[in-house]
Scaffold this motif. Structure first.
Motif, PDB file in Angstrom:
ATOM      1  N   LYS A   1      42.999   8.786  86.680  1.00  0.00           N
ATOM      2  CA  LYS A   1      43.348   8.854  85.277  1.00  0.00           C
ATOM      3  C   LYS A   1      42.077   8.764  84.436  1.00  0.00           C
ATOM      4  CE  LYS A   1      44.776   5.138  83.063  1.00  0.00           C
ATOM      5  NZ  LYS A   1      44.061   3.927  82.676  1.00  0.00           N
TER       6      LYS A   1
ATOM      7  N   HIS B   1      46.339   3.384  90.227  1.00  0.00           N
ATOM      8  CA  HIS B   1      45.994   2.301  91.170  1.00  0.00           C
ATOM      9  C   HIS B   1      47.061   1.212  91.228  1.00  0.00           C
ATOM     10  CE1 HIS B   1      44.407   0.094  87.678  1.00  0.00           C
ATOM     11  NE2 HIS B   1      44.377  -0.980  88.434  1.00  0.00           N
ATOM     12  N   TYR B   2      47.978   1.183  90.225  1.00  0.00           N
ATOM     13  CA  TYR B   2      49.053   0.192  90.313  1.00  0.00           C
ATOM     14  C   TYR B   2      49.925   0.420  91.551  1.00  0.00           C
ATOM     15  CZ  TYR B   2      48.302  -2.863  86.441  1.00  0.00           C
ATOM     16  OH  TYR B   2      47.777  -3.845  85.654  1.00  0.00           O
TER      17      TYR B   2
ATOM     18  N   LYS C   1      48.782  -1.439  94.619  1.00  0.00           N
ATOM     19  CA  LYS C   1      48.828  -2.903  94.673  1.00  0.00           C
ATOM     20  C   LYS C   1      49.929  -3.341  95.638  1.00  0.00           C
ATOM     21  CE  LYS C   1      47.231  -3.615  89.914  1.00  0.00           C
ATOM     22  NZ  LYS C   1      46.032  -4.439  89.891  1.00  0.00           N
TER      23      LYS C   1
ATOM     24  N   GLU D   1      46.635  -8.748  79.552  1.00  0.00           N
ATOM     25  CA  GLU D   1      45.265  -8.951  80.021  1.00  0.00           C
ATOM     26  C   GLU D   1      44.538  -9.886  79.067  1.00  0.00           C
ATOM     27  OE1 GLU D   1      43.452  -5.197  81.974  1.00  0.00           O
ATOM     28  OE2 GLU D   1      44.399  -4.507  80.132  1.00  0.00           O
TER      29      GLU D   1
ATOM     30  N   ARG E   1      33.976  -0.100  77.570  1.00  0.00           N
ATOM     31  CA  ARG E   1      34.625   1.214  77.563  1.00  0.00           C
ATOM     32  C   ARG E   1      35.167   1.599  76.193  1.00  0.00           C
ATOM     33  NH1 ARG E   1      39.314   0.028  80.298  1.00  0.00           N
ATOM     34  NH2 ARG E   1      39.717   2.079  81.150  1.00  0.00           N
TER      35      ARG E   1
ATOM     36  N   TYR F   1      35.801   5.401  75.284  1.00  0.00           N
ATOM     37  CA  TYR F   1      36.999   5.983  75.890  1.00  0.00           C
ATOM     38  C   TYR F   1      38.255   5.366  75.275  1.00  0.00           C
ATOM     39  CZ  TYR F   1      40.964   5.341  79.032  1.00  0.00           C
ATOM     40  OH  TYR F   1      42.226   5.207  79.525  1.00  0.00           O
TER      41      TYR F   1
ATOM     42  N   ASP G   1      46.540   4.502  77.782  1.00  0.00           N
ATOM     43  CA  ASP G   1      45.769   3.843  78.828  1.00  0.00           C
ATOM     44  C   ASP G   1      46.665   3.102  79.829  1.00  0.00           C
ATOM     45  OD1 ASP G   1      43.195   2.960  79.946  1.00  0.00           O
ATOM     46  OD2 ASP G   1      43.778   0.964  79.218  1.00  0.00           O
ATOM     47  N   MET G   2      47.761   2.538  79.371  1.00  0.00           N
ATOM     48  CA  MET G   2      48.581   1.684  80.241  1.00  0.00           C
ATOM     49  C   MET G   2      50.049   2.106  80.338  1.00  0.00           C
ATOM     50  SD  MET G   2      46.517  -0.747  81.387  1.00  0.00           S
ATOM     51  CE  MET G   2      47.541  -2.077  81.982  1.00  0.00           C
TER      52      MET G   2
ATOM     53  N   HIS H   1      50.654   3.141  84.198  1.00  0.00           N
ATOM     54  CA  HIS H   1      50.974   1.949  85.001  1.00  0.00           C
ATOM     55  C   HIS H   1      52.365   1.379  84.691  1.00  0.00           C
ATOM     56  CE1 HIS H   1      46.877   2.402  86.021  1.00  0.00           C
ATOM     57  NE2 HIS H   1      46.344   1.663  85.071  1.00  0.00           N
TER      58      HIS H   1
ATOM     59  N   LYS I   1      45.640  -6.222  75.382  1.00  0.00           N
ATOM     60  CA  LYS I   1      44.358  -6.802  75.761  1.00  0.00           C
ATOM     61  C   LYS I   1      44.095  -8.045  74.925  1.00  0.00           C
ATOM     62  CE  LYS I   1      42.231  -2.733  77.695  1.00  0.00           C
ATOM     63  NZ  LYS I   1      42.425  -3.084  79.111  1.00  0.00           N
TER      64      LYS I   1
ATOM     65  N   ARG J   1      46.423 -13.756  81.743  1.00  0.00           N
ATOM     66  CA  ARG J   1      46.494 -12.538  82.544  1.00  0.00           C
ATOM     67  C   ARG J   1      47.743 -12.635  83.409  1.00  0.00           C
ATOM     68  NH1 ARG J   1      44.039 -11.186  87.850  1.00  0.00           N
ATOM     69  NH2 ARG J   1      44.157  -8.912  88.039  1.00  0.00           N
TER      70      ARG J   1
ATOM     71  N   GLN K   1      50.580  -9.972  89.564  1.00  0.00           N
ATOM     72  CA  GLN K   1      49.263 -10.590  89.605  1.00  0.00           C
ATOM     73  C   GLN K   1      49.114 -11.512  88.415  1.00  0.00           C
ATOM     74  OE1 GLN K   1      46.883  -7.005  89.438  1.00  0.00           O
ATOM     75  NE2 GLN K   1      46.702  -7.081  87.227  1.00  0.00           N
TER      76      GLN K   1
END
Ligand code: BG6
Length: 477
Positions: free
Chosen positions: A143, A173-174, A177, A211, A218, A221, A230-231, A235, A326, A331, A363
């Motif tokens: 992504k 990448h989620y 996990k 988070e 970043r 971006y 982004d999320m 994800h 964010k 977290r 997580q």
């Protein structure tokens, strides 16, 4: 499961992702004996350097990001011997014939495009022009896969000019996990939950990815993306799919992805009153979002909360509340399935609404707990309390079961040729088709995000989103 011998070419092999995730992940697989003898990693990037320079750089990176296993210097020395470097110009001719010469017949060829999407087309074309990619080769892309439906379609079309869908591995990448994969095990491996997993028994579902970090380095971006792109588009959408989809008939790539796609396509357009955008302010300290991205007039969101509905029989009327942000209080990534209360209490004086809640902690502190109602111990009559049946994976499975990083699993799946945990092109497009109208509406009316103090659970309006429905978010600890 063993894999076949491979050559993995990483375009952008000196970049952040290679240093932080890809190489440390490969090293751990190497140590676990999963990288077959003779397999190689060939980094391709612009700068001039030789194998020895590259090995030295990556050795340092793996030590920095690879965790405790990197203390085994003997293995690390052995691993870096499998690394090679070639300087390649993605947009020109430089380096391509050298790369072609390096490739061997009879081993799996995988090409990791760890570069901006603007280069995907150039790379795909040159891989073919120089006969470096063959019919069996795999390509891996990251992504952001586009920034809206139109650009995602264009990217899919570019890749499709040279590769079949079964050669393309789009990483979210989620999905790599452990705890996210566990969602499927919990749902489809237990007799207990599936019968209750529908609108008859479920009151609502909450998905939180909070988070504490900000946008870090970043800003450039992120300020053009925001939390939605982004999320949420990727994800959170994937989590929603895994929690809501029908059981695929087998755990196989297209069977799973077909079911996920159905969920995305069944999502109703979000009512504008059911979305809250936020942007962080200094609060207890630290720079504001606008200072972080060095854009004093930015209206980009660093937080989103929304209520979604899935228009199908299983989920009719069940709200899915999603939030991510964010610089929040803690977290926490978790999914909570909140069941309906029993409706009638036989216990006199018990006015609380007792609800079973299955919380799956993705997580940190991976595990799950099930809130159940029991009698408060003691002679004081039938008083009820809600207590968690807690299962923390580290306790249940033992410490030696170190949770592997998402990338470790995903890279090995590429070599194995298993696409189950990768996004198919139509899934990505469907996800954009759902988020596009929301983003377009924000842009059209120049929407200003609500401010929230750093270290909190987000803007007040996000609380209201739930309160209005007589519900509340789970606490972020
Ligand atoms: C990335 C986002 O995809 O995921 C980041 O671009 C975010 O903004 C990250 O911080 C979160 O990943 P994880 O694995 O730390 O939850």
């Amino acid at each position: 499961i063993p894999v076949e011998q491979f050559d993995l070419v990483i375009f952008g092999g000196t970049g952040d992702l290679a240093r932080r995730k890809i190489l440390p992940g490969l090293f751990r697989r190497f140590r676990a004996g999963q990288m077959p003898e003779g397999s190689r990693v060939i980094a391709a990037a612009r700068s001039e350097m030789d194998d020895a320079d590259y090995r030295k750089q990556m050795m340092a990176a793996i030590k920095e990001f690879g965790g405790s296993e990197t203390k085994d210097t003997e293995s690390l020395e052995a691993f870096v011997q499998s690394l090679h470097y070639v300087a390649v110009d993605a947009r020109g001719d430089g380096g391509w014939s050298e790369l072609a010469q390096l490739m061997r017949d009879g081993v799996i060829r995988a090409f990791y495009f760890s570069v901006g999407p603007g280069l995907f087309g150039d790379l795909a074309e040159r891989l073919h022009q120089h006969a470096i990619a063959d019919r069996d080769s795999r390509i891996v892309v990251e992504k952001p896969f586009g920034r809206d439906l139109q650009s995602a379609k264009a990217l899919n079309a570019t890749l499709a000019q040279h590769f079949r869908e079964d050669q393309i591995y789009r990483i979210d990448h989620y999905l790599g996990k452990e705890t996210v994969q566990n969602l499927m095990a919990v749902r489809f491996g237990n007799a207990l939950f599936e019968p209750l997993w529908n609108s008859h028994y479920v009151d609502h579902i909450q998905i939180t990815v909070a988070e504490t970090v900000g946008v870090g380095g970043r800003g450039g971006y992120y300020d053009k993306s925001g939390a939605m792109r982004d999320m949420v588009q990727n994800h959170l959408m994937q989590l929603l799919c895994l929690i809501a989809m029908e059981a695929p008939n087998q755990f196989e790539a297209d069977a799973v992805r077909d079911e996920k796609l159905k969920v995305i396509r069944a999502l109703q357009p979000v009512d504008f009153h059911h979305i809250v955008r936020g942007q962080y302010e200094p609060g207890s300290g630290g720079p504001s979002y606008r200072e972080d991205v060095e854009n004093p007039r930015s209206h980009t969101e660093s937080f989103v909360a929304l209520k979604a509905h899935i228009a199908n029989m299983r989920w009719a009327g069940v709200p899915f509340y999603l939030r991510t942000g964010k610089r929040m209080k803690g977290r926490v990534s978790e999914i909570a399935v909140v069941f309906k209360d029993i409706g009638h209490s036989i216990f006199e004086g018990d006015e609380a609404r007792h609800r079973n809640i299955l919380a799956i902690r993705l997580q940190p502190n991976e595990g799950m707990d099930l809130q159940v109602t029991i009698k408060e111990p003691g002679p004081g009559g039938m008083r009820l309390v809600d207590v968690p049946l807690d299962m923390t994976f580290a306790d249940a499975l033992g410490d030696e079961q170190e949770v592997p990083d998402a990338y470790e699993r995903l890279i090995m799946d590429v070599i194995r040729g298993n696409q189950t945990l990768f996004m198919r092109g139509d899934e990505v497009e469907a996800a954009w088709a759902w988020t596009d109208p929301i983003i377009e509406a924000w842009e059209a009316r120049n929407d200003v995000p609500k401010h929230y103090d750093q270290g909190t659970a987000g803007p007040e309006d996000a609380m209201m989103l739930m309160h209005r429905d007589g519900r509340r978010w789970r606490e972020i600890k």
